[in-house]
Motif scaffolding. Structure first.
Motif, short mmCIF file in Angstrom:
data_model
loop_
_atom_site.label_atom_id
_atom_site.label_comp_id
_atom_site.label_asym_id
_atom_site.label_seq_id
_atom_site.Cartn_x
_atom_site.Cartn_y
_atom_site.Cartn_z
N ALA A 188 -10.48 9.06 18.38
CA ALA A 188 -10.05 8.73 17.02
C ALA A 188 -10.70 9.64 16.00
O ALA A 188 -11.85 10.07 16.17
CB ALA A 188 -10.40 7.28 16.69
N ILE A 189 -9.95 9.92 14.95
CA ILE A 189 -10.43 10.66 13.78
C ILE A 189 -9.96 9.91 12.55
O ILE A 189 -8.80 9.48 12.47
CB ILE A 189 -9.88 12.09 13.73
N SER A 190 -10.84 9.75 11.59
CA SER A 190 -10.45 9.17 10.31
C SER A 190 -11.16 9.91 9.19
O SER A 190 -12.36 10.18 9.29
CB SER A 190 -10.82 7.68 10.26
N VAL A 191 -10.41 10.26 8.17
CA VAL A 191 -10.98 10.88 6.97
C VAL A 191 -10.54 10.03 5.78
O VAL A 191 -9.34 9.88 5.52
CB VAL A 191 -10.50 12.34 6.79
N SER A 192 -11.50 9.47 5.08
CA SER A 192 -11.18 8.52 4.01
C SER A 192 -11.50 9.08 2.63
O SER A 192 -12.41 9.92 2.48
CB SER A 192 -11.95 7.21 4.21
N ASN A 193 -10.76 8.62 1.64
CA ASN A 193 -11.02 8.94 0.24
C ASN A 193 -12.24 8.14 -0.20
O ASN A 193 -12.13 6.98 -0.59
CB ASN A 193 -9.80 8.57 -0.61
N ASN A 194 -13.42 8.77 -0.10
CA ASN A 194 -14.73 8.15 -0.29
C ASN A 194 -15.08 7.32 0.95
O ASN A 194 -14.21 6.75 1.60
CB ASN A 194 -14.77 7.27 -1.54
N ASP A 249 0.82 -1.22 0.00
CA ASP A 249 0.00 0.00 0.00
C ASP A 249 0.85 1.27 0.00
O ASP A 249 0.46 2.28 -0.57
CB ASP A 249 -0.94 0.00 1.20
N GLY A 250 2.03 1.22 0.63
CA GLY A 250 2.90 2.39 0.63
C GLY A 250 3.41 2.72 -0.76
O GLY A 250 3.41 3.88 -1.18
N THR A 251 3.82 1.69 -1.49
CA THR A 251 4.29 1.89 -2.87
C THR A 251 3.17 2.40 -3.76
O THR A 251 3.36 3.32 -4.56
CB THR A 251 4.84 0.56 -3.44
N GLY A 256 -2.48 19.48 1.10
CA GLY A 256 -1.87 19.37 -0.21
C GLY A 256 -1.18 18.05 -0.49
O GLY A 256 -0.82 17.78 -1.65
N ARG A 257 -1.00 17.22 0.51
CA ARG A 257 -0.36 15.91 0.30
C ARG A 257 -1.43 14.88 -0.05
O ARG A 257 -2.35 14.65 0.74
CB ARG A 257 0.39 15.49 1.56
N PRO A 258 -1.34 14.24 -1.21
CA PRO A 258 -2.40 13.33 -1.63
C PRO A 258 -2.41 12.00 -0.87
O PRO A 258 -1.37 11.53 -0.41
CB PRO A 258 -2.09 13.10 -3.12
N PHE A 259 -3.61 11.44 -0.74
CA PHE A 259 -3.74 10.08 -0.20
C PHE A 259 -4.91 9.39 -0.91
O PHE A 259 -5.86 10.03 -1.36
CB PHE A 259 -3.91 10.08 1.32
N ASP A 287 -2.33 6.73 4.59
CA ASP A 287 -2.14 5.51 3.78
C ASP A 287 -1.14 4.56 4.43
O ASP A 287 -0.25 4.00 3.79
CB ASP A 287 -1.68 5.87 2.37
N GLY A 288 -1.30 4.40 5.75
CA GLY A 288 -0.49 3.43 6.47
C GLY A 288 0.85 3.92 6.96
O GLY A 288 1.53 3.22 7.72
N GLU A 289 1.27 5.14 6.56
CA GLU A 289 2.58 5.66 6.95
C GLU A 289 2.44 6.68 8.07
O GLU A 289 1.62 7.61 7.98
CB GLU A 289 3.26 6.31 5.74
N LEU A 290 3.24 6.51 9.12
CA LEU A 290 3.21 7.42 10.26
C LEU A 290 3.93 8.72 9.94
O LEU A 290 5.04 8.71 9.40
CB LEU A 290 3.88 6.73 11.46
N SER A 291 3.29 9.85 10.26
CA SER A 291 3.86 11.17 9.99
C SER A 291 3.54 12.11 11.16
O SER A 291 2.60 11.87 11.91
CB SER A 291 3.26 11.77 8.71
#
Length: 314
Positions: free
Chosen positions: A194-200, A69-71, A129-132, A273-277
């Protein structure tokens, strides 16, 4: 089309695959379908810079990315920014975006489907501005990923074991924090776990991925401050694909969400998308309707259109 394939030999299924044989099979599948295609195998560290270099060329129409998923998230970001098409070969653990696109999870079958497929336009989202392509999250999910990353694992099974240990750790130590949000004309301040914002919006499935990537809406989910029993109930509802039915979860479907964290801790994290930031104090999340070009199974776009036309009547 003129396409270049990038396969991450360090990603999931590819670790136990004869990559020379796979490279040859990929080239044969796409060339037999009439494409100008070149496949290249890279290590995990090499693949993103290689895709970025290729995307800047003016003589290719798209890239085919194979890995976890990261790739795939990185490849989607590159394709979107450069206006080229993306083909997804699911070689990771969860393969969430591939599931949303209905790409076969068998890496060999995926080649034939993509090679004979068609271009569709799907939604992509961004945070500051960072896409996911899957989700942005803070709180429970970020803490679980941080716990998981503290364990060492070298295989898909090892990652699943580490994730299970991390999930148990979060159950007994859930976070609680304050957030101000603005979405769909609503402005509110509340404490959450918890907060989650999903693409659709998420579909009713165990892995929490979108069934439809062309709805033009974000999925916005918040969970009230939870004790261990509440986290356990939420986990059970997630495994049942029934998050919407959990009394502690608020669900909205806006096109934009603005978050402000008034008491942000210095080392607070989010997951994209699974990556910690690092988590920013202010986060603006937007949906970009149908701005990502993807390869899908021939005829799939028409099927999705037909379902979308029927849904309002139903």
């Amino acid at each position: 089309m003129k396409l270049v394939g990038f396969f991450n030999r360090d990603g999931g299924t590819f670790r136990t695959t004869d990559m020379l044989a796979y490279e040859k099979r990929a080239e044969a599948a796409f060339r037999d379908a009439g494409h100008d295609f070149e496949a290249i195998v890279f290590s995990g560290k090499e693949i993103i810079p290689a895709m970025e270099r290729a995307a800047r060329r003016d003589d290719i129409d798209g890239i085919v990315a194979g890995g976890g998923d990261g790739t795939i998230s990185a490849a989607a970001s590159i394709a979107w920014k450069n206006g080229i098409s993306l083909g997804v070969v699911p070689a990771g653990t969860m393969n969430l975006f591939a599931r949303s696109l209905r790409v076969p999870l068998d890496i060999w079958q995926a080649l034939d489907v993509l090679a004979t497929g068609e271009i569709d336009n799907v939604d992509i989202a961004s945070a500051n501005g960072r896409p996911f392509i899957h989700q942005f999250s803070a709180g429970l999910h970020a803490r679980m990923v941080r716990y998981r990353n503290a364990y060492s694992y070298r295989s898909r099974l090892g990652k699943i074991r580490a994730s299970t240990k991390a999930a148990l750790g979060v159950v007994f130590n859930p976070p609680e924090f304050e957030v101000e949000f603005e979405a769909a004309g609503m402005r509110e301040r509340r404490w959450v776990s918890a907060i989650s914002v999903s693409n659709n919006p998420f579909g009713e499935n165990v892995l929490l991925y979108a069934d439809n990537l062309r709805s033009g809406e974000l999925g916005f989910y918040t969970a009230k401050p939870l004790k261990p029993l509440g986290v356990a109930r939420l986990a059970i509802d997630m495994l049942r694909g029934k998050v919407r039915e959990n009394a502690d979860v608020m669900v909205m479907h806006p096109a934009e969400v603005h978050l402000h964290f008034p008491k942000l801790r210095r080392k607070a994290n989010c997951v994209m998308d699974g990556e910690l930031s690092p988590l920013a104090r202010d986060v603006s999340l937007r949906l970009h309707p149908r701005e990502l070009k993807v390869l899908v199974k021939q005829g799939l776009a028409a099927q999705v259109d037909a379902v979308e036309r029927r849904e309002p009547a139903a």
